[in-house]
Write an enzyme that holds these catalytic residues in place. Structure first.
Site, mmCIF file in Angstrom:
data_model
loop_
_atom_site.group_PDB
_atom_site.id
_atom_site.type_symbol
_atom_site.label_atom_id
_atom_site.label_comp_id
_atom_site.label_asym_id
_atom_site.label_seq_id
_atom_site.Cartn_x
_atom_site.Cartn_y
_atom_site.Cartn_z
ATOM 1 N N LYS A 156 -3.821 -1.508 -9.542
ATOM 2 C CA LYS A 156 -2.426 -1.162 -9.814
ATOM 3 C C LYS A 156 -1.683 -2.419 -10.245
ATOM 4 O O LYS A 156 -1.615 -3.392 -9.494
ATOM 5 C CB LYS A 156 -1.751 -0.552 -8.584
ATOM 6 C CG LYS A 156 -0.303 -0.142 -8.854
ATOM 7 C CD LYS A 156 0.287 0.668 -7.723
ATOM 8 C CE LYS A 156 0.754 -0.198 -6.589
ATOM 9 N NZ LYS A 156 1.563 0.576 -5.613
ATOM 10 N N LYS A 158 1.714 -4.337 -11.128
ATOM 11 C CA LYS A 158 3.158 -4.329 -10.927
ATOM 12 C C LYS A 158 3.837 -4.759 -12.224
ATOM 13 O O LYS A 158 3.581 -5.842 -12.741
ATOM 14 C CB LYS A 158 3.541 -5.278 -9.790
ATOM 15 C CG LYS A 158 3.120 -4.803 -8.405
ATOM 16 C CD LYS A 158 3.969 -3.643 -7.933
ATOM 17 C CE LYS A 158 3.703 -3.286 -6.482
ATOM 18 N NZ LYS A 158 4.553 -2.189 -6.006
ATOM 19 N N ASP A 239 7.958 7.698 -6.354
ATOM 20 C CA ASP A 239 7.806 6.978 -5.085
ATOM 21 C C ASP A 239 9.167 6.853 -4.405
ATOM 22 O O ASP A 239 9.514 7.644 -3.538
ATOM 23 C CB ASP A 239 7.174 5.607 -5.327
ATOM 24 C CG ASP A 239 7.005 4.792 -4.039
ATOM 25 O OD1 ASP A 239 7.263 5.340 -2.944
ATOM 26 O OD2 ASP A 239 6.626 3.621 -4.119
ATOM 27 N N LYS A 263 4.834 8.068 1.858
ATOM 28 C CA LYS A 263 4.686 6.893 2.718
ATOM 29 C C LYS A 263 5.324 7.177 4.078
ATOM 30 O O LYS A 263 6.429 7.714 4.151
ATOM 31 C CB LYS A 263 5.352 5.672 2.082
ATOM 32 C CG LYS A 263 4.708 5.226 0.779
ATOM 33 C CD LYS A 263 5.439 4.031 0.176
ATOM 34 C CE LYS A 263 4.773 3.563 -1.103
ATOM 35 N NZ LYS A 263 5.528 2.443 -1.739
ATOM 36 N N SER A 291 1.515 2.708 1.103
ATOM 37 C CA SER A 291 1.953 1.863 2.214
ATOM 38 C C SER A 291 3.020 0.910 1.726
ATOM 39 O O SER A 291 3.130 0.624 0.533
ATOM 40 C CB SER A 291 0.767 1.065 2.778
ATOM 41 O OG SER A 291 0.122 0.324 1.753
ATOM 42 N N ASP A 316 -3.020 4.266 -2.058
ATOM 43 C CA ASP A 316 -2.480 2.916 -2.224
ATOM 44 C C ASP A 316 -2.294 2.291 -0.841
ATOM 45 O O ASP A 316 -1.177 2.201 -0.333
ATOM 46 C CB ASP A 316 -1.160 3.006 -2.990
ATOM 47 C CG ASP A 316 -0.552 1.652 -3.283
ATOM 48 O OD1 ASP A 316 -1.315 0.676 -3.383
ATOM 49 O OD2 ASP A 316 0.684 1.569 -3.413
ATOM 50 N N ASP A 318 -3.641 -0.857 0.339
ATOM 51 C CA ASP A 318 -4.178 -2.221 0.365
ATOM 52 C C ASP A 318 -3.309 -3.211 1.123
ATOM 53 O O ASP A 318 -3.655 -4.386 1.229
ATOM 54 C CB ASP A 318 -4.376 -2.732 -1.067
ATOM 55 C CG ASP A 318 -3.070 -2.817 -1.852
ATOM 56 O OD1 ASP A 318 -2.178 -1.976 -1.617
ATOM 57 O OD2 ASP A 318 -2.926 -3.723 -2.696
#
Length: 354
Positions: A156, A158, A239, A263, A291, A316, A318
């Site tokens: 992913k 950014k 999100d 989340k 997260s 996601d 990590d």
């Protein structure tokens, strides 16, 4: 039951840079709910630029109205306890999520079950993507190759700082990693609707082969996100636009996104997260679980949720990988892109390391 709080600040081995912030530490409030010799754990991360929840505010909420709401309840009253947590205060989703998870963790431990087992799963590994922080094209390409060598095959990137420059960054990453690894983007609300369409179309035309683009525009602009969704081929993932059920309903009504990122620190815990995942599936909205910058407690709870409620794409999770060392003993373990869930009861967390 006794409710305790612990403030932790865990250093990262590498700065985590997004369009919204730069993090060098993961600052969290760990919540411990104790019944006799057993403790359940939960986590409320401090993410000023996303949720607005602070450590001080989460601590005050947990130690004040949430603890008061739980007064007099026994450990067997899980359903009522979870209801009271959600009704104890407005907002404060991080605080609610931490206590919700801690109560689930304690209930699982009292039954001698893992948390994922308590939620109904026998699957003890889940996959995660790996995030590449904002950086120049050469740095991103090098980081992408390093993460592939670490065993991650879903990356992913950014973006969101400069739409035109973002196109070049992503093109360089795809060139560096080749066609096989999955590539997804997260703009963290950083683009305008027009910049988003221009950038995404440019990446599509360049053969960047994107799996999805997360939150291209500001959270409140559902019309803008729907405008983007209608004009690009790449799926759009909501999100920051989705905290609770009302938010997801609004996304669905606007046709604002193809997918949603659930989340725990945004929605208020495992109970609300399950509701969101089920609602999304019913309406054909694909899902992932994500997260914040959380430790092995928060990520472990999210991984247990994924184990029991499979999502539509690789998740996601990590965040805890970025920590130099865990602030707790026990819990999840990373092995490349796999997160191994503990065999010990609950989250498998046995105490603090600090």
């Amino acid at each position: 039951m006794k409710v305790s709080t612990h403030l932790v600040s865990a250093p990262l081995h590498t700065p985590f840079i997004t369009a919204l912030r730069t993090a060098t530490h993961a600052d969290s409030l760990l919540v411990e709910v104790t019944d006799g010799e057993l403790s359940g754990w939960g986590e409320a991360p401090q993410v000023w630029k996303v949720t607005g929840d602070s450590l001080a505010g989460s601590q005050a909420c947990v130690e004040g109205p949430i603890t008061a709401a739980l007064d007099g309840l026994g450990p067997d009253d899980l359903t009522e306890a979870l209801r009271r947590v959600q009704n104890a205060a407005t907002g404060n989703f991080g605080a609610k999520g931490a206590v919700d998870v801690a109560l689930h963790d304690l209930a699982a431990r009292r039954r001698g079950q893992t948390l994922h087992g308590f939620l109904g799963s026998t699957v003890d590994t889940v996959r995660t993507d790996m995030t590449l922080s904002v950086g120049d094209p050469d740095a991103l390409a090098a980081a992408a190759q390093a993460r592939l060598a670490d065993g991650f095959d879903v990356l992913k990137v950014k973006v969101g700082t400069d739409a035109r420059a973002d196109v070049e960054r992503v093109r360089c990453v795809r060139e560096a990693i080749g066609p096989e690894p999955t590539l997804r983007l997260d703009a963290n609300q950083g683009w305008s609707r027009r910049d988003a369409v221009t950038a995404i179309r440019a990446m599509e035309d360049a053969g960047c082969d994107l799996e999805l683009v997360e939150q291209p525009v500001v959270a409140a602009d559902l019309e803008g996100m729907a405008w983007v969704t209608d004009r690009v081929r790449t799926p759009i993932l909501a999100d920051e636009s989705v905290y609770g059920v009302r938010d997801l309903v609004n996304v669905i009504r606007h046709g604002a996104a193809d997918m949603v990122n659930v989340k725990l620190a945004k929605c208020g815990g495992l109970g609300p997260a399950r509701t969101l995942l089920e609602l999304a599936r019913e309406h054909g909205i694909r899902t992932i679980v994500g997260s914040m910058m959380e430790s092995h407690v928060g990520v472990g709870a999210a991984a247990a949720l994924v184990s029991a409620y499979p999502t539509s794409a690789v998740n996601d999770l990590d965040a805890a990988w970025w920590l130099k060392e865990a602030p707790v003993t026990g819990g999840i373990r990373y092995d490349g892109a796999l997160i191994h869930l503990p065999a010990a009861p609950g989250l498998g967390v046995t105490g603090l390391t600090v």
